[in-house]
Scaffold this motif. Structure first.
Motif, mmCIF file in Angstrom:
data_model
loop_
_atom_site.group_PDB
_atom_site.id
_atom_site.type_symbol
_atom_site.label_atom_id
_atom_site.label_comp_id
_atom_site.label_asym_id
_atom_site.label_seq_id
_atom_site.Cartn_x
_atom_site.Cartn_y
_atom_site.Cartn_z
ATOM 1 N N GLY A 539 1.153 -19.482 -27.397
ATOM 2 C CA GLY A 539 2.541 -19.644 -27.800
ATOM 3 C C GLY A 539 3.429 -19.590 -26.571
ATOM 4 O O GLY A 539 3.260 -18.709 -25.722
ATOM 5 N N PRO A 540 4.379 -20.544 -26.418
ATOM 6 C CA PRO A 540 5.186 -20.574 -25.193
ATOM 7 C C PRO A 540 5.934 -19.267 -24.946
ATOM 8 O O PRO A 540 6.402 -18.611 -25.882
ATOM 9 C CB PRO A 540 6.167 -21.727 -25.446
ATOM 10 C CG PRO A 540 5.493 -22.589 -26.449
ATOM 11 C CD PRO A 540 4.708 -21.653 -27.324
ATOM 12 N N LEU A 541 6.025 -18.889 -23.688
ATOM 13 C CA LEU A 541 6.884 -17.814 -23.221
ATOM 14 C C LEU A 541 8.261 -18.396 -22.903
ATOM 15 O O LEU A 541 8.405 -19.623 -22.767
ATOM 16 C CB LEU A 541 6.283 -17.168 -21.968
ATOM 17 C CG LEU A 541 4.963 -16.408 -22.159
ATOM 18 C CD1 LEU A 541 4.236 -16.294 -20.826
ATOM 19 C CD2 LEU A 541 5.235 -15.029 -22.724
ATOM 20 N N GLU A 755 -4.721 -4.388 -25.392
ATOM 21 C CA GLU A 755 -4.703 -3.837 -24.045
ATOM 22 C C GLU A 755 -3.582 -4.363 -23.170
ATOM 23 O O GLU A 755 -3.185 -3.730 -22.212
ATOM 24 C CB GLU A 755 -6.052 -4.122 -23.372
ATOM 25 C CG GLU A 755 -7.219 -3.460 -24.086
ATOM 26 C CD GLU A 755 -8.552 -3.866 -23.493
ATOM 27 O OE1 GLU A 755 -9.579 -3.625 -24.116
ATOM 28 O OE2 GLU A 755 -8.541 -4.449 -22.403
ATOM 29 N N TRP A 756 -3.076 -5.528 -23.500
ATOM 30 C CA TRP A 756 -2.045 -6.121 -22.645
ATOM 31 C C TRP A 756 -0.824 -6.504 -23.466
ATOM 32 O O TRP A 756 -0.955 -7.156 -24.500
ATOM 33 C CB TRP A 756 -2.578 -7.362 -21.934
ATOM 34 C CG TRP A 756 -3.517 -7.009 -20.850
ATOM 35 C CD1 TRP A 756 -3.218 -6.594 -19.601
ATOM 36 C CD2 TRP A 756 -4.937 -7.038 -20.924
ATOM 37 N NE1 TRP A 756 -4.370 -6.354 -18.897
ATOM 38 C CE2 TRP A 756 -5.437 -6.621 -19.677
ATOM 39 C CE3 TRP A 756 -5.845 -7.379 -21.929
ATOM 40 C CZ2 TRP A 756 -6.776 -6.540 -19.396
ATOM 41 C CZ3 TRP A 756 -7.191 -7.279 -21.649
ATOM 42 C CH2 TRP A 756 -7.644 -6.862 -20.399
ATOM 43 N N GLU A 757 0.326 -6.128 -22.999
ATOM 44 C CA GLU A 757 1.568 -6.523 -23.653
ATOM 45 C C GLU A 757 1.982 -7.900 -23.144
ATOM 46 O O GLU A 757 1.483 -8.391 -22.128
ATOM 47 C CB GLU A 757 2.683 -5.511 -23.329
ATOM 48 C CG GLU A 757 2.462 -4.143 -23.953
ATOM 49 C CD GLU A 757 2.499 -4.202 -25.477
ATOM 50 O OE1 GLU A 757 1.678 -3.537 -26.101
ATOM 51 O OE2 GLU A 757 3.342 -4.950 -26.015
ATOM 52 N N GLU A 758 2.921 -8.489 -23.833
ATOM 53 C CA GLU A 758 3.383 -9.828 -23.464
ATOM 54 C C GLU A 758 3.962 -9.816 -22.061
ATOM 55 O O GLU A 758 4.713 -8.915 -21.686
ATOM 56 C CB GLU A 758 4.444 -10.280 -24.458
ATOM 57 C CG GLU A 758 4.999 -11.653 -24.151
ATOM 58 C CD GLU A 758 5.892 -12.148 -25.276
ATOM 59 O OE1 GLU A 758 5.648 -11.803 -26.415
ATOM 60 O OE2 GLU A 758 6.847 -12.869 -24.973
ATOM 61 N N THR A 759 3.591 -10.808 -21.282
ATOM 62 C CA THR A 759 4.058 -10.904 -19.903
ATOM 63 C C THR A 759 5.545 -11.208 -19.870
ATOM 64 O O THR A 759 6.029 -12.035 -20.615
ATOM 65 C CB THR A 759 3.301 -12.022 -19.167
ATOM 66 O OG1 THR A 759 1.908 -11.757 -19.282
ATOM 67 C CG2 THR A 759 3.701 -12.077 -17.704
ATOM 68 N N THR A 760 6.280 -10.498 -19.022
ATOM 69 C CA THR A 760 7.710 -10.785 -18.859
ATOM 70 C C THR A 760 7.884 -11.821 -17.775
ATOM 71 O O THR A 760 7.353 -11.683 -16.690
ATOM 72 C CB THR A 760 8.467 -9.504 -18.449
ATOM 73 O OG1 THR A 760 8.257 -8.530 -19.462
ATOM 74 C CG2 THR A 760 9.949 -9.799 -18.307
ATOM 75 N N MET A 761 8.611 -12.883 -18.100
ATOM 76 C CA MET A 761 8.794 -13.961 -17.131
ATOM 77 C C MET A 761 9.957 -13.598 -16.195
ATOM 78 O O MET A 761 10.991 -13.173 -16.665
ATOM 79 C CB MET A 761 9.107 -15.269 -17.851
ATOM 80 C CG MET A 761 7.951 -15.769 -18.680
ATOM 81 S SD MET A 761 6.524 -16.119 -17.654
ATOM 82 C CE MET A 761 7.150 -17.451 -16.677
#
Length: 761
Positions: A539-541, A755-761
């Motif tokens: 899903g797009p960030l 284990e990993w949260e959504e990456t912040t752009m």
């Protein structure tokens, strides 16, 4: 007192700021001098710098607002601004006033007003993939021209639309000489050329050109034979198996009509007289064709590994060539035993021009009698029988020894040797079983037995389901995904450990000045009938929405399948990449998205979206399945099965890739692609292989069908599909109750999202 009121100010205006607000206007602001010595006024002078076309002045008192907006200026033109503080009459301003420092400002750029002018083109000798253009720059560029681009349409393939940057060879103020590359010989193109500055693209000038044809380009490598899993050549006394020329010849120089195989005994390959098989076999050894020609095999992007029998051509396979009457026919007759042979390919285009590859390395056929492979099989079977006999003997002896031990007796050295042999055999069998287990990636089940198979997997609270799912490889160790780990690409991955393999990732058109501009976390996935039928993506960030729409535009994808909602479980699962209302939204500089239609149903929503770029447009349909619960998997398979069939039916004859995404692009995405495959598969076959299909999908994108709940749900879908086909079997009810209670991302959405949260752009 009067003298002090009429004295000159102590200093000029302070904090003079000039800002270009548009291509036609500027905004001027200032503040009063530090010391006021009388009734202060300000004289604002605005002049054009490079000519005398513009000169205007304004007067403002100190009590008025100290800003002024000036419009009706020229696009991308330099202007100077000077503000003079004065007291008394304006006539004394220049003589006694205090002027500020001159500020020079340039109005903003606007798109070029006219296209490149006096456009001519000429072909380059012996070049069929590019040509030269000569033209004048736009007379009103309205800014600095950054690049000249060409929108290229191929007449015989309306879907083949590409954008190319012109390569500038020579440039002056009055003329430009450039080259347009990336075309293919033998095709007719409609081309639109335009200039681009920082404000965007200007008007287009159009032309039409048909490229010449020349002989196919010569391959850079030798053709190769086929090896088996052990690395040995697939050769008999009369045949040699070779690799088909996939991704070997390209059609850049023009359409290829056919490809032929030329065979020669070693030492005769330099003979220029190509003959027939019969003459070369029974008379004099010369090169000969084995076939009239087959179509140039399609080159599937990203496919580098040998995968199946459809990619094999067997030299010497036609024994009918021996029949009288075939002496003058092109024939693929048997080879001579214990002879060294060479082979090469010849590609011929539609004009009859051809290009030969290099000859292969020499390959020797086997002697007459049993083939080497047959001998290996016989030896293996014999060894297996001997092992069974020896194992039986060892077990019998071991039983006798145990009996003696109980009776307090002893055993002989021969009996001890038998025991040692038994243990060694047990170890060998265990190791062989483990190796075989690693290679067992297909588990076909007949449709008649599928219900019983699932019921067995369901027993003991899905224990066998868990065991089978744990044996699936999450990803293939020998496939690299290093492109995703490059410093400029890491932030584009929603989850750091869900990455596309390098060999089949979707590559965007790169901008040489931006590292990683060709990267998006997306993978080509094979469908039931067609390779690269799907694109599985995350899903797009917020920062990758532009890349997502670039991918849709460049692949010309007309169907988008979304299997999540933008917000689930109290967190963002996918950034909304389409407009909320019907107003156009620009997402990537020159890409504009408009929502044309939205149809909301109970379990899904259908949206039609219009994409515009450089004056061209296309329409895509987004099919958003909203019936997937926030936790676990759907309780009922019917909505998703209907949704999969709806999407498949809506595509009709569409051959463009289908873009499928959820959040990570592996869990629900894998279920959808697998279900689409299986709904078609069960119509044509008497067996089902869910395990093998998931393993195959994970060979194209890691972790597809991400967790146990999804894997079980996929089996339930197949059961329901089979029951609807008239089998009248009772559908096994898969109990998800235990799985539903595990309300963690680890159980429901996979280890990744725990284990990993959504990456912040």
């Amino acid at each position: 007192m009067l003298g002090s009121w009429l004295a000159s100010p102590d200093g000029p205006p302070e904090n003079v700021h000039v800002v270009a607000t548009s291509p036609f206007g500027i905004n001027i602001s200032w503040s009063e001098p530090a010391v006021i010595t009388g009734p202060m006024f300000y004289l604002i002078d605005v002049k054009s710098v490079d000519n005398d076309d513009f000169n205007i002045s304004f007067v403002k008192s100190n009590q008025e607002v100290k800003t002024i907006e000036i419009n009706d200026l020229k696009v991308f033109t330099r202007y100077s601004v000077v503000i003079t503080a004065f007291i008394g009459n304006v006539s004394r301003a220049y003589a006694e006033g205090k002027p500020s420092a001159k500020v020079v400002i340039t109005t903003l750029e606007s798109v070029p007003k006219d296209p490149p002018n006096n456009m001519t083109f000429q072909k380059i000798p012996d070049e069929v993939t590019k040509f030269q253009l000569t033209f004048l720059p736009p007379s009103q560029p309205n800014g600095n021209i950054q690049v000249y681009q060409a929108l290229v349409y191929q007449e015989d393939d309306p879907t083949a639309v590409h954008i190319h940057n012109l390569s500038i060879i020579q440039k002056t103020d009055t003329s430009v000489i450039a080259v347009l590359e990336g075309l293919k010989g033998g095709h007719t193109y409609n081309i639109s050329v335009y200039a681009i500055n920082s404000a965007g693209a200007g008007p287009k000038v159009q032309m039409r050109i048909t490229m010449d044809i020349k002989a196919p380009a010569r391959p850079k490598t030798k053709p190769i034979p086929v090896h088996d899993a052990t690395g040995k050549l697939l050769v008999t006394s009369t045949t040699i198996a070779i690799r088909m020329p996939i991704c070997y010849y390209n059609d850049d120089h023009g359409p290829i009509k056919n490809v032929q195989v030329l065979v020669s005994e070693t030492g005769a390959q330099q003979d220029g007289n190509v003959t027939k098989w019969y003459d070369a076999y029974f008379n004099k050894a010369r090169p000969y064709f084995t076939n009239e020609g087959f179509p140039n095999p399609p080159c599937i992007e990203g496919k580098t590994k040998f995968s199946g029998n459809e990619e094999i051509y067997v030299i010497g396979a036609d024994n009918a060539c021996m029949i009288p009457g075939n002496e003058e026919k092109i024939c693929n007759g048997p080879l001579k035993p214990k002879k060294q042979y060479l082979f090469k390919f010849r590609a011929t285009n539609v004009m009859g021009q051809f290009t030969d590859s290099d000859y292969s390395d020499p390959i020797k056929t086997l002697g007459e009698g049993l083939s080497e492979r047959t001998v290996e099989i016989i030896l293996s079977v014999t060894l297996c029988i001997l092992s069974i006999i020896l194992l039986g003997t060892a077990i019998f002896a071991f039983a006798r020894i145990r009996q003696k031990q109980k009776e307090g007796g002893t055993y002989s050295p021969r009996e001890a040797e038998i025991i040692d042999t038994k243990f060694k055999l047990d170890q060998l069998i265990t190791v062989a079983d483990l190796e075989l287990k690693d290679e067992r990636l297909t588990r076909p089940i007949s449709k008649k037995s599928f219900l019983q198979h699932v019921e067995e997997l369901c027993t003991n609270n899905n224990l066998k389901f868990q065991e089978e799912f744990s044996e699936l490889p999450k990803f293939l160790q020998d496939l690299s995904s290093t492109d995703a780990d490059l410093p400029w690409n890491r932030a584009k991955n929603r989850f750091p450990n869900i990455k596309p393999y390098n060999n089949n990732r979707v590559k965007l058109i790169a901008d040489a000045s931006i590292p990683g501009s060709d990267y998006i976390n997306a993978s080509y996935i094979s469908g039931y009938l067609c390779p690269n039928e799907f694109i599985a993506t995350q899903g797009p960030l917020p920062g990758t929405v532009g890349d997502f729409w670039r991918m849709v535009w460049e692949t010309r994808a007309k169907t988008l399948v979304m299997l999540t909602q933008c917000f689930e479980k109290g967190r963002i699962r996918c950034h909304q990449y389409w407009p909320e209302d019907n107003k156009p939204v620009t997402v990537f500089g020159d890409i504009v998205i408009t929502k044309l239609m939205e149809d909301i149903q109970i379990d899904w929503t259908i949206r039609d979206l219009k994409i515009e770029r450089h004056g061209d447009y296309m329409t895509v349909r987004q099919c958003n399945f909203t019936g997937w619960p926030e936790h676990g998997v759907p309780e009922n398979t019917t909505p998703l099965i209907h949704f999969v069939k709806l999407v498949r039916t809506s595509r009709a004859h569409d051959t463009t890739p289908m873009v499928v995404h959820c959040s990570a692009g592996v869990g629900r995405t894998g279920v959808f692609i697998a279900l689409d495959h299986l709904t078609q598969h069960i119509n044509d076959h008497d067996f089902v292989d869910v395990y093998g299909l998931v393993a195959e999908l994970r060979g194209e994108r890691m972790c597809m069908v991400q967790n146990l709940a999804q894997y079980i749900f996929l089996h339930q879908c197949i059961l329901d599909l089979l029951s609807n086909k008239g089998n009248h079997q009772p559908v096994c009810f898969v109990n998800y109750s235990t799985l539903q209670k595990m309300d963690s991302l680890d159980a429901m959405e996979g280890d990744v999202e725990l284990e990993w949260e959504e990456t912040t752009m």
